[in-house]
Design a protein around this motif. Sequence first.
Motif, PDB file in Angstrom:
ATOM      1  N   ASN A  64      38.494  41.131  50.059  1.00 16.39           N
ATOM      2  CA  ASN A  64      39.839  41.188  49.480  1.00 16.39           C
ATOM      3  C   ASN A  64      40.781  41.968  50.377  1.00 16.39           C
ATOM      4  O   ASN A  64      40.382  42.901  51.058  1.00 16.39           O
ATOM      5  CB  ASN A  64      39.804  41.864  48.111  1.00 16.39           C
ATOM      6  N   GLU A 108      44.786  43.620  46.938  1.00 14.24           N
ATOM      7  CA  GLU A 108      44.192  42.785  45.903  1.00 14.24           C
ATOM      8  C   GLU A 108      43.110  43.570  45.180  1.00 14.24           C
ATOM      9  O   GLU A 108      42.428  44.393  45.767  1.00 14.24           O
ATOM     10  CB  GLU A 108      43.569  41.530  46.521  1.00 14.24           C
ATOM     11  N   ARG A 109      42.965  43.297  43.895  1.00 12.77           N
ATOM     12  CA  ARG A 109      41.907  43.930  43.126  1.00 12.77           C
ATOM     13  C   ARG A 109      40.733  42.973  43.020  1.00 12.77           C
ATOM     14  O   ARG A 109      40.911  41.793  42.784  1.00 12.77           O
ATOM     15  CB  ARG A 109      42.414  44.310  41.749  1.00 12.77           C
ATOM     16  N   THR A 110      39.553  43.511  43.195  1.00 11.62           N
ATOM     17  CA  THR A 110      38.345  42.707  43.055  1.00 11.62           C
ATOM     18  C   THR A 110      38.213  42.238  41.617  1.00 11.62           C
ATOM     19  O   THR A 110      38.491  42.975  40.688  1.00 11.62           O
ATOM     20  CB  THR A 110      37.121  43.560  43.430  1.00 11.62           C
ATOM     21  N   SER A 111      37.766  40.993  41.443  1.00 12.51           N
ATOM     22  CA  SER A 111      37.533  40.436  40.118  1.00 12.51           C
ATOM     23  C   SER A 111      36.080  40.000  40.027  1.00 12.51           C
ATOM     24  O   SER A 111      35.475  39.620  41.017  1.00 12.51           O
ATOM     25  CB  SER A 111      38.418  39.215  39.875  1.00 12.51           C
ATOM     26  N   LYS A 114      34.173  40.066  32.024  1.00 15.69           N
ATOM     27  CA  LYS A 114      35.111  39.826  33.111  1.00 15.69           C
ATOM     28  C   LYS A 114      35.941  41.071  33.298  1.00 15.69           C
ATOM     29  O   LYS A 114      36.140  41.864  32.372  1.00 15.69           O
ATOM     30  CB  LYS A 114      35.984  38.601  32.853  1.00 15.69           C
ATOM     31  N   ARG A 151      38.541  43.467  36.456  1.00 13.17           N
ATOM     32  CA  ARG A 151      39.085  43.697  37.795  1.00 13.17           C
ATOM     33  C   ARG A 151      38.845  45.149  38.185  1.00 13.17           C
ATOM     34  O   ARG A 151      38.620  46.002  37.333  1.00 13.17           O
ATOM     35  CB  ARG A 151      40.585  43.412  37.798  1.00 13.17           C
ATOM     36  N   ALA A 160      35.086  45.298  37.479  1.00 11.17           N
ATOM     37  CA  ALA A 160      34.431  44.253  38.279  1.00 11.17           C
ATOM     38  C   ALA A 160      33.256  44.844  39.047  1.00 11.17           C
ATOM     39  O   ALA A 160      32.173  44.252  39.100  1.00 11.17           O
ATOM     40  CB  ALA A 160      35.430  43.607  39.228  1.00 11.17           C
ATOM     41  N   ALA A 202      38.696  33.101  39.990  1.00 14.16           N
ATOM     42  CA  ALA A 202      40.100  33.015  39.571  1.00 14.16           C
ATOM     43  C   ALA A 202      40.263  32.030  38.414  1.00 14.16           C
ATOM     44  O   ALA A 202      41.007  32.302  37.456  1.00 14.16           O
ATOM     45  CB  ALA A 202      40.983  32.610  40.751  1.00 14.16           C
ATOM     46  N   MET A 217      38.614  33.580  35.233  1.00  8.98           N
ATOM     47  CA  MET A 217      39.346  34.727  34.679  1.00  8.98           C
ATOM     48  C   MET A 217      40.331  34.270  33.604  1.00  8.98           C
ATOM     49  O   MET A 217      40.738  35.055  32.759  1.00  8.98           O
ATOM     50  CB  MET A 217      40.096  35.492  35.771  1.00  8.98           C
TER      51      MET A 217
END
Length: 103
Positions: free
Chosen positions: A2, A6-9, A27, A29, A33, A55, A58
Amino acid sequence: MNKPDERTSAIALAYSQGDAAPRVVAKGRGVIAEQIVARAREHGVWVHESPELVALLMQVDLDNFIPPELYLAVAELLAWLYRLEQGGQPPGQTPDKPPQKLP
């Protein structure tokens, strides 16, 4: 990997015989995450990275079944995981690289 902004999901799916489809059971972020991935690894659950699939997943509410549009992509991922668990490896595949077909 990432980008820094950006935040990890992460998504966790569950599927049992008799279920209509896999369900989203976790789920999150960022830190959540990271905890999802850490718990999966602690319990010997295979972790696959697919930002595109994550994505899409989510958008599914917790405890809901995945939408029909994602059945094929998730079925291919589950088949890949099943082969790994059985000790087999299809030609051209590695544990870190399952089929990458998305809708």
